[in-house]
Design a protein around this motif. Structure first.
Motif, mmCIF file in Angstrom:
data_model
loop_
_atom_site.group_PDB
_atom_site.id
_atom_site.type_symbol
_atom_site.label_atom_id
_atom_site.label_comp_id
_atom_site.label_asym_id
_atom_site.label_seq_id
_atom_site.Cartn_x
_atom_site.Cartn_y
_atom_site.Cartn_z
ATOM 1 N N LEU A 99 -43.232 34.064 -42.734
ATOM 2 C CA LEU A 99 -44.651 33.794 -42.993
ATOM 3 C C LEU A 99 -44.837 33.033 -44.296
ATOM 4 O O LEU A 99 -45.701 32.150 -44.387
ATOM 5 C CB LEU A 99 -45.438 35.107 -43.030
ATOM 6 C CG LEU A 99 -45.592 35.822 -41.691
ATOM 7 C CD1 LEU A 99 -46.232 37.193 -41.897
ATOM 8 C CD2 LEU A 99 -46.443 34.997 -40.730
ATOM 9 N N ALA A 100 -44.041 33.358 -45.299
ATOM 10 C CA ALA A 100 -44.159 32.662 -46.588
ATOM 11 C C ALA A 100 -43.909 31.171 -46.424
ATOM 12 O O ALA A 100 -44.672 30.330 -46.910
ATOM 13 C CB ALA A 100 -43.192 33.263 -47.606
ATOM 14 N N GLY A 101 -42.834 30.819 -45.737
ATOM 15 C CA GLY A 101 -42.542 29.405 -45.532
ATOM 16 C C GLY A 101 -43.568 28.718 -44.654
ATOM 17 O O GLY A 101 -43.982 27.587 -44.933
ATOM 18 N N ALA B 97 -40.585 29.019 -50.896
ATOM 19 C CA ALA B 97 -39.317 29.345 -51.556
ATOM 20 C C ALA B 97 -39.555 30.030 -52.892
ATOM 21 O O ALA B 97 -38.849 30.981 -53.256
ATOM 22 C CB ALA B 97 -38.491 28.074 -51.756
ATOM 23 N N LEU B 98 -40.563 29.569 -53.622
ATOM 24 C CA LEU B 98 -40.857 30.169 -54.926
ATOM 25 C C LEU B 98 -41.307 31.613 -54.781
ATOM 26 O O LEU B 98 -40.984 32.459 -55.628
ATOM 27 C CB LEU B 98 -41.927 29.344 -55.643
ATOM 28 C CG LEU B 98 -42.234 29.723 -57.098
ATOM 29 C CD1 LEU B 98 -40.961 29.725 -57.940
ATOM 30 C CD2 LEU B 98 -43.260 28.758 -57.685
ATOM 31 N N SER B 99 -42.026 31.927 -53.716
ATOM 32 C CA SER B 99 -42.440 33.324 -53.508
ATOM 33 C C SER B 99 -41.221 34.221 -53.307
ATOM 34 O O SER B 99 -41.206 35.374 -53.751
ATOM 35 C CB SER B 99 -43.390 33.435 -52.312
ATOM 36 O OG SER B 99 -42.727 33.205 -51.091
ATOM 37 N N MET B 100 -40.173 33.689 -52.662
ATOM 38 C CA MET B 100 -38.948 34.461 -52.493
ATOM 39 C C MET B 100 -38.187 34.587 -53.806
ATOM 40 O O MET B 100 -37.572 35.622 -54.089
ATOM 41 C CB MET B 100 -38.059 33.799 -51.429
ATOM 42 C CG MET B 100 -38.651 33.807 -50.030
ATOM 43 S SD MET B 100 -39.046 35.474 -49.432
ATOM 44 C CE MET B 100 -40.832 35.520 -49.720
ATOM 45 N N ILE C 22 -34.490 32.387 -49.661
ATOM 46 C CA ILE C 22 -35.062 31.276 -50.426
ATOM 47 C C ILE C 22 -34.905 29.974 -49.649
ATOM 48 O O ILE C 22 -35.869 29.229 -49.442
ATOM 49 C CB ILE C 22 -34.387 31.167 -51.808
ATOM 50 C CG1 ILE C 22 -34.596 32.455 -52.614
ATOM 51 C CG2 ILE C 22 -34.937 29.952 -52.567
ATOM 52 C CD1 ILE C 22 -33.812 32.490 -53.919
ATOM 53 N N ALA C 23 -33.671 29.697 -49.227
ATOM 54 C CA ALA C 23 -33.418 28.469 -48.471
ATOM 55 C C ALA C 23 -34.159 28.481 -47.140
ATOM 56 O O ALA C 23 -34.696 27.458 -46.699
ATOM 57 C CB ALA C 23 -31.919 28.313 -48.232
ATOM 58 N N GLY C 24 -34.212 29.640 -46.498
ATOM 59 C CA GLY C 24 -34.894 29.750 -45.221
ATOM 60 C C GLY C 24 -36.375 29.462 -45.323
ATOM 61 O O GLY C 24 -36.940 28.728 -44.498
ATOM 62 N N ALA C 25 -37.026 30.037 -46.336
ATOM 63 C CA ALA C 25 -38.461 29.782 -46.533
ATOM 64 C C ALA C 25 -38.712 28.297 -46.783
ATOM 65 O O ALA C 25 -39.692 27.731 -46.286
ATOM 66 C CB ALA C 25 -38.987 30.622 -47.694
#
Length: 201
Positions: free
Chosen positions: A47-49, A58-61, A97-100
């Motif tokens: 959802l973040a991405g 990514a920054l949220s992760m 991080i990479a996934g988002a």
């Protein structure tokens, strides 16, 4: 070249999605072969991405994992501290991080949000990319062959596919009901629309 610019609203949205991932860890997790737990937190990554886009997602992760690193027990099962970054699940955490980021690139890669592109984004970024980071590190830490670790990781797949469907449905519903949630995308579209007028001068 687009630069990431954050204002108070962006920071608040990043914090909200870091909090969503934390909340999704409250029910705990089911350990896979005693090492990596199956949790609902990957849904928050998806959802973040999908909602925030690549950089903000990514920054949220990064924010979430920084809080974990300083000792807050935000991972499923109340885990936290630097130790989790050298354990079997360390690669999966980096993969968040990479996934988002990849999810955001795919989902926001067109003129408008579509179900197909959103589904593709969460499948590629939320599953394939996370597995690509997680499986090799898990194999290294547990000292199991890569093929055996990949086979074990198939236990994640049914749940992750369900989460991908949920993330797609939630994203599309949110886009229709509350388009302001996609604020960064709206601003980018408005800027792009203004380019021809400026270049005509």
């Amino acid at each position: 070249m687009n630069r990431l610019r954050l204002d108070a609203t962006d920071i608040a949205r990043i914090a909200v999605f870091a909090a969503i991932v934390a909340v999704l860890g409250l029910p705990g997790g089911l350990s896979v072969f005693g090492s990596v737990p199956i949790t609902a937190q990957t849904l928050g990554v998806m959802l973040a991405g999908a909602v925030l886009g690549p950089w903000r997602g990514a920054l949220s992760m990064v924010v979430f994992l920084a809080l974990v690193a300083v000792g807050l027990p935000l991972l499923a099962g109340g885990r936290g501290g630097l130790g989790v970054f050298v354990g079997p699940s360390a690669g999966y955490l980096a993969g968040w991080i990479a996934g988002a980021f990849v999810i955001g690139l795919i989902v926001h890669g067109g003129a408008r949000l579509t179900v197909a592109r959103t589904a593709l984004g969460v499948l590629v970024g939320g599953i394939a990319v996370v597995y690509a980071f997680g499986i090799p590190v898990q194999a290294l830490v547990t000292r199991l062959p890569l093929e055996a670790t990949a086979l074990q990781s198939l236990a994640f797949l049914p749940g992750d596919l369900v989460k991908a469907v949920l993330a797609t449905l939630i994203t599309m519903t949110l886009a229709r009901a509350y388009p302001r949630a996609f604020r960064a995308r709206t601003a980018h579209t408005a800027d792009a629309a203004a380019v021809p007028a400026d270049s005509a001068r």
